[in-house]
Write an enzyme that holds these catalytic residues in place. Structure first.
Site, PDB file in Angstrom:
ATOM      1  N   TRP A  14       0.786  -1.439   0.226  1.00  0.00           N
ATOM      2  CA  TRP A  14      -0.085   0.034   0.113  1.00  0.00           C
ATOM      3  C   TRP A  14       0.919   1.434  -0.042  1.00  0.00           C
ATOM      4  O   TRP A  14       1.960   1.434   0.814  1.00  0.00           O
ATOM      5  CB  TRP A  14      -1.127   0.122   1.180  1.00  0.00           C
ATOM      6  CG  TRP A  14      -1.552   1.286   1.385  1.00  0.00           C
ATOM      7  CD1 TRP A  14      -1.306   2.312   2.560  1.00  0.00           C
ATOM      8  CD2 TRP A  14      -2.952   1.772   0.924  1.00  0.00           C
ATOM      9  NE1 TRP A  14      -2.021   3.356   2.048  1.00  0.00           N
ATOM     10  CE2 TRP A  14      -3.133   3.009   1.317  1.00  0.00           C
ATOM     11  CE3 TRP A  14      -3.778   1.331   0.154  1.00  0.00           C
ATOM     12  CZ2 TRP A  14      -4.210   3.601   1.087  1.00  0.00           C
ATOM     13  CZ3 TRP A  14      -4.882   1.903  -0.252  1.00  0.00           C
ATOM     14  CH2 TRP A  14      -5.212   2.981   0.083  1.00  0.00           C
ATOM     15  N   ASN A  16      -0.048   5.858  -0.002  1.00  0.00           N
ATOM     16  CA  ASN A  16      -0.941   6.931  -0.142  1.00  0.00           C
ATOM     17  C   ASN A  16      -0.085   8.283  -0.383  1.00  0.00           C
ATOM     18  O   ASN A  16       0.861   7.990  -1.039  1.00  0.00           O
ATOM     19  CB  ASN A  16      -2.256   6.957   0.593  1.00  0.00           C
ATOM     20  CG  ASN A  16      -2.063   7.013   2.287  1.00  0.00           C
ATOM     21  OD1 ASN A  16      -1.537   5.996   2.703  1.00  0.00           O
ATOM     22  ND2 ASN A  16      -2.311   8.000   2.635  1.00  0.00           N
ATOM     23  N   ASP A  17      -0.233   9.325   0.313  1.00  0.00           N
ATOM     24  CA  ASP A  17       0.153  10.407   0.044  1.00  0.00           C
ATOM     25  C   ASP A  17       1.953  10.407   0.117  1.00  0.00           C
ATOM     26  O   ASP A  17       2.553   9.938   0.830  1.00  0.00           O
ATOM     27  CB  ASP A  17      -0.046  11.327   1.317  1.00  0.00           C
ATOM     28  CG  ASP A  17      -1.087  11.270   1.984  1.00  0.00           C
ATOM     29  OD1 ASP A  17      -2.076  10.684   1.358  1.00  0.00           O
ATOM     30  OD2 ASP A  17      -1.589  12.166   3.044  1.00  0.00           O
ATOM     31  N   GLN A  33       3.435   7.619   2.234  1.00  0.00           N
ATOM     32  CA  GLN A  33       2.640   7.010   3.225  1.00  0.00           C
ATOM     33  C   GLN A  33       2.545   5.347   2.870  1.00  0.00           C
ATOM     34  O   GLN A  33       2.132   5.259   1.637  1.00  0.00           O
ATOM     35  CB  GLN A  33       1.262   7.545   3.241  1.00  0.00           C
ATOM     36  CG  GLN A  33       1.171   8.920   3.917  1.00  0.00           C
ATOM     37  CD  GLN A  33       1.564   8.639   5.474  1.00  0.00           C
ATOM     38  OE1 GLN A  33       0.456   8.163   6.087  1.00  0.00           O
ATOM     39  NE2 GLN A  33       2.519   8.901   6.024  1.00  0.00           N
ATOM     40  N   TRP A  41      -4.449   0.131   3.657  1.00  0.00           N
ATOM     41  CA  TRP A  41      -4.131   1.080   4.669  1.00  0.00           C
ATOM     42  C   TRP A  41      -3.839   0.428   6.079  1.00  0.00           C
ATOM     43  O   TRP A  41      -4.609  -0.626   6.276  1.00  0.00           O
ATOM     44  CB  TRP A  41      -4.978   2.207   4.763  1.00  0.00           C
ATOM     45  CG  TRP A  41      -4.364   3.460   5.364  1.00  0.00           C
ATOM     46  CD1 TRP A  41      -3.658   4.577   4.967  1.00  0.00           C
ATOM     47  CD2 TRP A  41      -4.551   3.722   6.784  1.00  0.00           C
ATOM     48  NE1 TRP A  41      -3.248   5.589   5.828  1.00  0.00           N
ATOM     49  CE2 TRP A  41      -4.145   5.068   6.959  1.00  0.00           C
ATOM     50  CE3 TRP A  41      -5.336   3.045   8.053  1.00  0.00           C
ATOM     51  CZ2 TRP A  41      -4.008   5.488   8.572  1.00  0.00           C
ATOM     52  CZ3 TRP A  41      -5.195   3.638   9.022  1.00  0.00           C
ATOM     53  CH2 TRP A  41      -4.541   4.699   9.322  1.00  0.00           C
ATOM     54  N   GLU A 184      -6.483  18.543   4.737  1.00  0.00           N
ATOM     55  CA  GLU A 184      -5.635  17.675   5.017  1.00  0.00           C
ATOM     56  C   GLU A 184      -4.227  18.082   3.983  1.00  0.00           C
ATOM     57  O   GLU A 184      -4.575  18.950   3.290  1.00  0.00           O
ATOM     58  CB  GLU A 184      -5.902  16.301   4.645  1.00  0.00           C
ATOM     59  CG  GLU A 184      -7.002  15.285   5.316  1.00  0.00           C
ATOM     60  CD  GLU A 184      -7.175  14.005   5.112  1.00  0.00           C
ATOM     61  OE1 GLU A 184      -7.371  13.146   6.203  1.00  0.00           O
ATOM     62  OE2 GLU A 184      -7.196  13.630   3.973  1.00  0.00           O
TER      63      GLU A 184
END
Ligand code: FRU
Length: 468
Positions: A14, A16-17, A33, A41, A184
């Protein structure tokens, strides 16, 4: 699943950001991330990669692991000019609170030590959402560090002489822009207007819901920053979206970019369905890096986003057309195909123009359509039949953006990869990004016009080579 040809993905599992974007000693660092043990996540780490040019990436070992203070959420990185030490400033996400912490590297990011007195900034009162510090140096030799931090539906600002002691210096919001979800991953930076000398500050803010295409999205504010707080140029109800597609979230720009460019990259996904998107061994991709500038338009000062110029190094086989009128049923591109393409087109709009565009990743019963509807003055990206779409009920949709032709012409630059399409219209004044999951064999290409002929002033199609 294959890997994208020229979009960044994690080595496994995984992502993300983007986090900790910083240039140092000849290397662009990219942290992200990361849950290294799962396709979904979970306990967040900072994954790490480096690049000499933001096109070719090399994976490095994980930089930051969760610890007794919690998971390692999003944040940024800076270089202390006097020592050359890299400092990461990130959110420690604990079970009951979010606090800001530091980690140091004195070997160009290869190993990291957490600051023993973490956290350095605790959430005030009972604020639960208090995260994603973007830190940068403000001013000259007598300047200070600035932190922009997301807190609920506001951005808080702090200043520091040394990254360890932080003083509250201002806040922006709530009550401005889009507030459909929690705010965010802020970013804040100055840019010259049309090359200067006038300057504005841009504050980008990701919003967890209510984005332009549904679900999460990225907005931007243009205004002034005095080293302590941000003041927008527009009234509170103005909403400026950075991208009108469904998949452009948590963007961040590089600190200490050596050529003074403002380069930004984002996670190509949407919290609506990020956990459900098709995946085999990895899940999550980043956008192309974009070079940002500001330009004055009739509506006010607006952000322009252009794809990173160095992407041109990937260009291979090239096809060019000039001054062609296409009529319904034609397909100028019938003999071309590919899953890694750049298309640049300039259309001249006439009284007869109705609707035109491109089909990409076309195959049996599937295609992604990108086009322009003259009557409605709308750019559209239709992924309703783009391939695998049924993992979430909001995925198979048509996304649009209002756009006016400039002097009767419309300019499109489209990047097609195995699982994504990014459309830059009118030289990056309007952008639409979306992920797609076509089958591998769907590689067809078409240029279509419906309801009348369309005049093509010029068209270039490049096959793009894999970046690694
Ligand atoms: C944005 C975000 C951040 C947070 C991180 C956690 O996508 O929710 O606010 O720091 O992801 O992975």
């Amino acid at each position: 699943m294959q890997r994208p040809c020229y979009h960044f993905t994690p080595p496994a599992n995984w992502m993300n950001d983007p986090n900790g974007l910083v240039y140092h000693a000849g290397e662009y660092h990219l942290f992200y991330q990361h849950h290294p043990d799962s396709l979904v996540w979970g306990p967040m780490h900072w994954g790490h990669a480096i690049s000499p040019d933001l096109v070719q990436w090399r994976h490095l070992p994980i930089a930051l692991y969760p610890d007794e203070h919690g998971m390692i959420f999003s944040g940024s990185a800076v270089v202390d000019a006097s020592s050359g030490t890299l400092t990461a400033i990130f959110t420690h996400h604990g079970p009951d609170s979010e606090n800001q912490s530091l980690a140091y590297s004195s070997d160009n990011g290869r190993t990291w030590q957490k600051y023993p007195h973490n956290p350095v900034l605790r959430a005030p009162g009972n604020i639960r959402d208090f995260r994603d510090p973007k830190v940068f140096w403000y001013g000259g030799d007598d300047g200070h560090w600035v932190m922009a931090l997301a807190a609920g539906k506001a951005i808080f600002f702090y200043t520091s002489p040394d990254l360890r002691e932080w003083q509250a210096s201002g806040m922006f919001g709530p009550g401005y822009g889009a507030m459909g979800g929690v705010w965010e991953t802020p970013d804040l930076f100055p840019l010259p207007v049309d090359g200067g000398p006038e300057t504005r500050w841009v504050l980008t803010v990701s919003v967890g819901d209510g984005g332009p295409a549904g679900g999460s999205g990225t907005q931007q504010f243009v205004g002034q920053f005095d080293g302590r707080t941000f003041t927008p140029d527009y009234p509170p109800d103005t909403i400026l979206w950075a991208d009108f597609g469904p998949d452009y979230y948590a963007p961040q720009s590089w600190n200490h970019e050596p050529h003074g460019r403002r380069l930004m990259i984002a996670w190509l996904s949407n919290w609506q369905y990020a956990l459900l998107a098709p995946a085999t061994t990895w899940r999550g991709m980043f956008s192309l890096p974009r070079e940002l500038s500001l330009t004055r338009t009739e509506e006010g000062i607006r952000l322009r986003q252009r794809p990173l110029p160095a992407l041109a190094t990937l260009r291979g086989q090239h096809h060019h057309w000039q001054d062609v009128t296409i009529t319904p049923g034609d397909n100028l591109l019938a003999t071309l195909s590919g899953d890694s393409l750049e298309i640049e087109a300039e259309f001249t709009l006439t009284a007869q123009t109705a609707c035109f565009g491109f089909c990409v990743r076309a195959g049996e019963n599937e295609q992604t359509r990108i086009g322009y509807d003259r009557q409605q003055n709308k750019l559209f990206l239709d992924r309703a039949h783009s391939g695998h779409t049924d993992f979430h009920d909001q995925f198979a949709r048509i996304h649009t953006a209002d756009i006016a032709p400039v002097l009767d012409s419309l300019h499109l630059r489209i990047f097609v990869d195995r699982y994504s399409v990014e459309v830059f219209a009118n030289d990056g004044l309007v952008v639409l990004s979306a992920i797609i999951f076509p089958s591998e064999q769907s590689r067809g290409l078409a240029l279509f016009t419906v309801g009348g002929p369309t005049h093509l002033r010029s068209l270039d199609v490049y096959h793009l080579r894999p970046a690694t």
